[in-house]
Design an enzyme around this catalytic site. Structure first.
Site, short mmCIF file in Angstrom:
data_model
loop_
_atom_site.label_atom_id
_atom_site.label_comp_id
_atom_site.label_asym_id
_atom_site.label_seq_id
_atom_site.Cartn_x
_atom_site.Cartn_y
_atom_site.Cartn_z
N GLY A 1 7.42 17.70 1.17
CA GLY A 1 8.66 17.91 0.41
C GLY A 1 8.38 18.40 -1.00
CD GLU B 1 5.65 18.38 5.69
OE1 GLU B 1 6.47 18.53 4.76
OE2 GLU B 1 4.66 19.14 5.84
N1 T1G Z 1 4.89 8.54 0.24
C1 T1G Z 1 4.68 7.24 -0.10
N2 T1G Z 1 3.49 6.75 -0.58
C2 T1G Z 1 2.52 7.65 -0.75
C3 T1G Z 1 2.67 9.02 -0.42
C4 T1G Z 1 3.93 9.46 0.08
N3 T1G Z 1 4.17 10.74 0.39
N4 T1G Z 1 1.49 9.64 -0.68
C5 T1G Z 1 0.65 8.70 -1.17
N5 T1G Z 1 1.26 7.50 -1.20
C6 T1G Z 1 0.69 6.24 -1.69
C7 T1G Z 1 -0.49 5.74 -0.87
O1 T1G Z 1 -0.08 4.98 0.22
C8 T1G Z 1 -1.24 4.90 -1.89
O2 T1G Z 1 -0.59 3.67 -2.00
C9 T1G Z 1 -1.03 5.67 -3.19
O3 T1G Z 1 0.14 6.48 -2.96
C10 T1G Z 1 -2.19 6.57 -3.54
O4 T1G Z 1 -2.47 7.40 -2.41
C11 T1G Z 1 10.58 16.31 3.56
C12 T1G Z 1 9.16 14.96 5.58
C13 T1G Z 1 -1.31 12.95 -2.38
C14 T1G Z 1 -3.51 13.67 -1.57
O5 T1G Z 1 1.66 13.73 3.81
O6 T1G Z 1 -2.13 13.09 1.17
O7 T1G Z 1 7.28 15.41 2.71
O8 T1G Z 1 -2.42 2.20 -1.33
O9 T1G Z 1 -4.82 6.59 -2.05
O10 T1G Z 1 -6.53 9.72 -2.54
O11 T1G Z 1 9.39 17.91 4.74
O12 T1G Z 1 -1.95 10.42 -0.96
O13 T1G Z 1 -1.97 2.58 -3.73
O14 T1G Z 1 -0.34 1.30 -2.30
O15 T1G Z 1 -3.91 8.59 -0.77
O16 T1G Z 1 -5.38 10.37 -4.71
C15 T1G Z 1 4.15 14.75 3.26
C16 T1G Z 1 0.47 12.19 1.69
C17 T1G Z 1 5.12 13.64 3.40
C18 T1G Z 1 0.97 13.57 1.55
C19 T1G Z 1 -3.30 11.63 -3.01
N6 T1G Z 1 3.12 14.38 2.28
N7 T1G Z 1 -0.38 11.78 0.60
O17 T1G Z 1 -4.49 11.15 -2.49
O18 T1G Z 1 -4.33 8.71 -3.28
S1 T1G Z 1 6.32 14.04 4.62
C20 T1G Z 1 1.95 13.89 2.65
C21 T1G Z 1 -1.65 12.24 0.45
C22 T1G Z 1 7.38 15.15 3.85
C23 T1G Z 1 9.20 16.77 3.98
C24 T1G Z 1 8.37 15.83 4.74
C25 T1G Z 1 -2.49 11.63 -0.63
C26 T1G Z 1 -2.60 12.49 -1.89
P1 T1G Z 1 -1.37 2.37 -2.35
P2 T1G Z 1 -3.97 7.79 -2.03
P3 T1G Z 1 -5.29 9.98 -3.31
#
Ligand code: T1G
Length: 707
Positions: free
Chosen positions: A106, A129
């Site tokens: 997003g 995603e």
């Molecule tokens: N939502 C909620 N929490 C999230 C999050 C997210 N998207 N991304 C990370 N966190 C939390 C994670 O659980 C951790 O929590 C903390 O942030 C640090 O993350 C509408 C439907 C960005 C590369 O798939 O790939 O958008 O353990 O340890 O190594 O079309 O996080 O500290 O409690 O991973 O620096 C698509 C997912 C969503 C990206 C950072 N987005 N995130 O890495 O930190 S679907 C993703 C990552 C969507 C739309 C659709 C990685 C990062 P805690 P971390 P990091």
């Protein structure tokens, strides 16, 4: 504006800052805050253009994944981002997105709705995603092909890999790289384009024309091959393809339908569980984030064999100088040659440049002595799997290493406390169990000895992240988490052979279940002699009268060690392609007859249940013993170290989806048929079933208890 989104001004440029730590996810309140700030800036006559930027380490990491569970449980409605994105796109004043860190999911969709995007050199953009079992759900499959072209959009949406800033500009996703202060550069850029006509991404259709439709067929074929059993990548391809056939609005409608279908699937639940699992395993209840860690600026590895060489590559890949010691020049040369070959293959695949390879090779110092080991911050022992040899080596490490040096063993089964007893500093000894090939496999099993200091554990968990590994903490027992559970899994696979299943049926059934390879194929790949040597070393631990698998030992006695000898459970050609081995089939019948084992027709269902529930039962046992902290730790181990299908969440998550009462009933059935020595149900499993609870409940309780 609200506490998550701030609005400020730099003369005629409005700056909208998203501040929702840790990753500026589009949690409830964020889209609303952006909209309010946008409306306020549009209404302000003094404002000529807007810049949207993220506070902290990243732009926007996407939708708030924690909200998905609430959506699918009906606890809250879906956050529809479309209206906000249309408002940004239809803004009468240009909107510039300033991207640093990650613009993922997003986050990229919000960025693409703007009229311009500037980006910091180290940033990445992506639609990951599908890694969560869903597809972009806010216009990404319609706007991305308009900016980056259809082929790249298919690749990014169907396979989920991010692209770096330079490539994002080359593709047309971003308009300019901003080196130095991003906000300053973005505001200057906004001033530059303030009088330009607004470019609506949805209106930019030039890249949707004359598309080579084989793109879609090729991508589907690749997805079926590399994302076997997963519908989301195929749905993403359908959605991007629709951008070439339907209007923007119709394309978004199709995208929404496909998004919803994926979101409500078990696969998505499993993959979202796996995503948060990788974050959860970092949290060790008795080792708070504030625990001091040792600084690791240099490393040393003992043993340049398959594992030692791969481990040294991990350190070099992370930019940490590493000494690599062997006992003979010949062995050292062989080890260095394999490292060079692996790096050259990566350069060839375009993973990194020749210069990057040269730099990594420069960081690896091959040697035959312990010279310089006294300056290492960590020494990793990766010698042959023999207690006697490991104790001898740890004795030597204890002499050469400085007091603050961490002494790690790459043992895959041996007792860490016994190894530590060969030193005067057991508090600095820990297990760092890498998985072969160590430079590829993401899992690092960190094994805690009874004397291991908390600082050493905290350092190891942080180091795991630095080496781009998923570090999971395990207690000290034979085989730790992964290999201990694997033993009953392999046991049952062999018993099923003796009872009438063919090698091919056992392998195919588990392959169809989703494993990268069937259990007998994995044994042939790893080499049957490895297990044979360990079984002989632990023969004294076998309980008299308890059934043990017989086939592998017989094959080893014949010198059939698997792929490396061309014969094992299967026969292998010069390209290591497997084929049924009729002589092995005869041998299996012979072994069964000699052991008085009756043979019968065995169904794939029984194969799955025997193999998987043996795994789950042992998992519940070591969970009850505290060898694994949580069920999710076990699942993360199996997803990242043993090729368990991620879209099934892991063995413990899978057991919860089947229903623990059904799992227990099946195990009790096997106990009746095969005896308690093999199938007595784990006490924790019985307890959870009696309380109507799941492994997820068990973890929740653990989290609550440690909070
Ligand atoms: N939502 C909620 N929490 C999230 C999050 C997210 N998207 N991304 C990370 N966190 C939390 C994670 O659980 C951790 O929590 C903390 O942030 C640090 O993350 C509408 C439907 C960005 C590369 O798939 O790939 O958008 O353990 O340890 O190594 O079309 O996080 O500290 O409690 O991973 O620096 C698509 C997912 C969503 C990206 C950072 N987005 N995130 O890495 O930190 S679907 C993703 C990552 C969507 C739309 C659709 C990685 C990062 P805690 P971390 P990091």
């Amino acid at each position: 504006m609200n506490e998550l989104v701030k609005l400020s001004r730099q003369e005629s440029i409005a700056v909208i800052t998203i501040d929702n730590p840790p990753v500026n996810a589009l949690s409830p309140g964020v889209p609303e805050g952006i909209r309010a700030a946008l409306d306020s800036a549009v209404a302000d006559p003094a404002i000529k253009a807007m810049v949207v930027i993220g506070a902290g380490s990243t732009f926007i990491a996407g939708a708030d994944i924690r909200e998905f569970g609430k959506m699918t449980s009906g606890e809250r409605p879906r956050i529809a981002l479309y209206p906000l994105l249309l408002a940004i796109e239809d803004s009468p004043k240009p909107v510039v997105m300033a991207i640093h860190g990650q613009a993922f999911g997003g986050g990229l969709e919000v960025a693409m709705a703007a009229h311009y995007r500037v980006i910091a050199p180290g940033a990445q953009v992506g639609q990951p995603e599908v890694k969560l079992g869903i597809i972009p759900g806010a216009g990404g499959t319609q706007r991305l092909p308009r900016l980056a072209g259809v082929a790249k959009a298919v690749e990014m949406c169907a396979f989920g890999e991010p692209v770096p800033a330079q490539e994002a500009v080359a593709l047309g996703i971003a308009d300019r790289i901003i080196a130095g202060d991003l906000l300053e550069g973005a505001v200057a850029f906004a001033r530059e384009i303030a009088d330009q006509p607004a470019r609506k991404t949805r209106g930019r259709t030039e890249k949707l024309a004359n598309v080579d439709t084989s793109i879609f067929a090729n991508a589907r074929e690749l997805a079926r091959k590399t994302r076997r059993g997963q519908p989301a990548p195929l749905a993403a391809i359908d959605a991007v393809e629709s951008s070439t056939k339907l209007s923007f609005e119709e394309g978004c409608k199709l995208e929404t339908r496909l998004f919803q279908e994926c979101l409500y699937s078990n696969q998505s639940k499993a993959l979202i569980y796996a995503f948060f699992g990788e974050c959860a395993v970092n949290k060790i209840p008795d080792i708070p984030k504030s625990t001091p860690v040792y600084e690791i600026r240099s490393a040393a590895v003992i043993g340049a064999g398959t594992m030692g060489g791969g481990i040294a590559m991990n350190y070099a890949n992370a930019g940490i100088p590493v000494r690599l010691k062997e006992t003979s020049q010949e062995a050292l040369d062989r080890g260095m040659a394999i490292i060079r070959k692996n790096y050259a293959a990566s350069v060839q695949k375009g993973r990194f440049s020749q210069a990057a390879m040269d730099e990594r090779m420069r960081l690896i110092a091959p040697q035959l002595s312990y010279e310089g080991f006294d300056r290492a911050d960590i020494i990793v022992e990766a010698v042959f799997e023999s207690m006697e040899l490991k104790k001898q080596v740890f004795g030597e490490m204890d002499v050469v290493a400085k007091p603050s040096c961490i002494l790690a063993s790459n043992t895959s089964t041996l007792d860490i406390d016994q190894i530590a007893s060969a030193t005067k500093r057991p508090h600095m000894v820990i297990g760092h169990h890498f998985f072969s090939p160590a430079n590829v496999m993401r899992l690092l099993e960190v094994v805690r000895g009874k004397a291991t200091a908390k600082e050493v554990i905290a350092t190891s968990m942080a180091l795991g992240k630095r080496l781009k590994k998923v570090a999971v903490l395990a207690g000290n027992c034979r085989g730790f988490i992964g290999n201990r559970m694997l033993a009953p899994y392999f046991r049952e696979a062999q018993f099923l052979l003796e009872e009438g299943a063919s090698v091919e049926l056992v392998n195919q059934t588990m392959y169809d279940f989703g494993w990268a390879m069937g259990p007998l194929a994995v044994s042939d790949l790893a080499g049957l002699d490895v297990g044979w040597r360990i079984r002989k070393e632990f023969k004294h631990l076998e309980k008299p009268g308890v059934r043990v698998p017989l086939v592998a030992d017989r094959l080893c006695e014949m010198g059939h060690f698997g792929q490396k000898t061309g014969r094992g459970f299967s026969r292998y050609d010069e390209n290591r392609r497997p084929s049924p081995d009729s002589e092995t089939a005869v041998l299996i019948e012979e072994v069964a007859r000699e052991a008085g084992i009756g043979r019968r027709t065995i169904t794939p269902d029984e194969i799955v249940d025997r193999c998987l529930f043996a795994l789950v039962n042992e998992g519940a046992r070591l969970l009850g013993e505290g060898i694994a902290l949580r069920a999710v730790d076990i699942d993360v181990v199996y997803l990242n170290g043993y090729g368990f299908p991620a879209w099934r969440g892991g063995p413990m998550f899978y057991a919860d989806t089947v229903g623990l009462n059904k799992v227990l009933a099946r195990i009790e059935e096997f106990e009746t048929r095969h005896g308690s020595d093999l199938w007595s149900p784990a006490p924790l499993l019985q307890q959870l079933v009696s309380e109507g609870k799941t492994f997820a409940n068990y973890d929740q309780k653990g989290i609550l208890a440690s909070a």
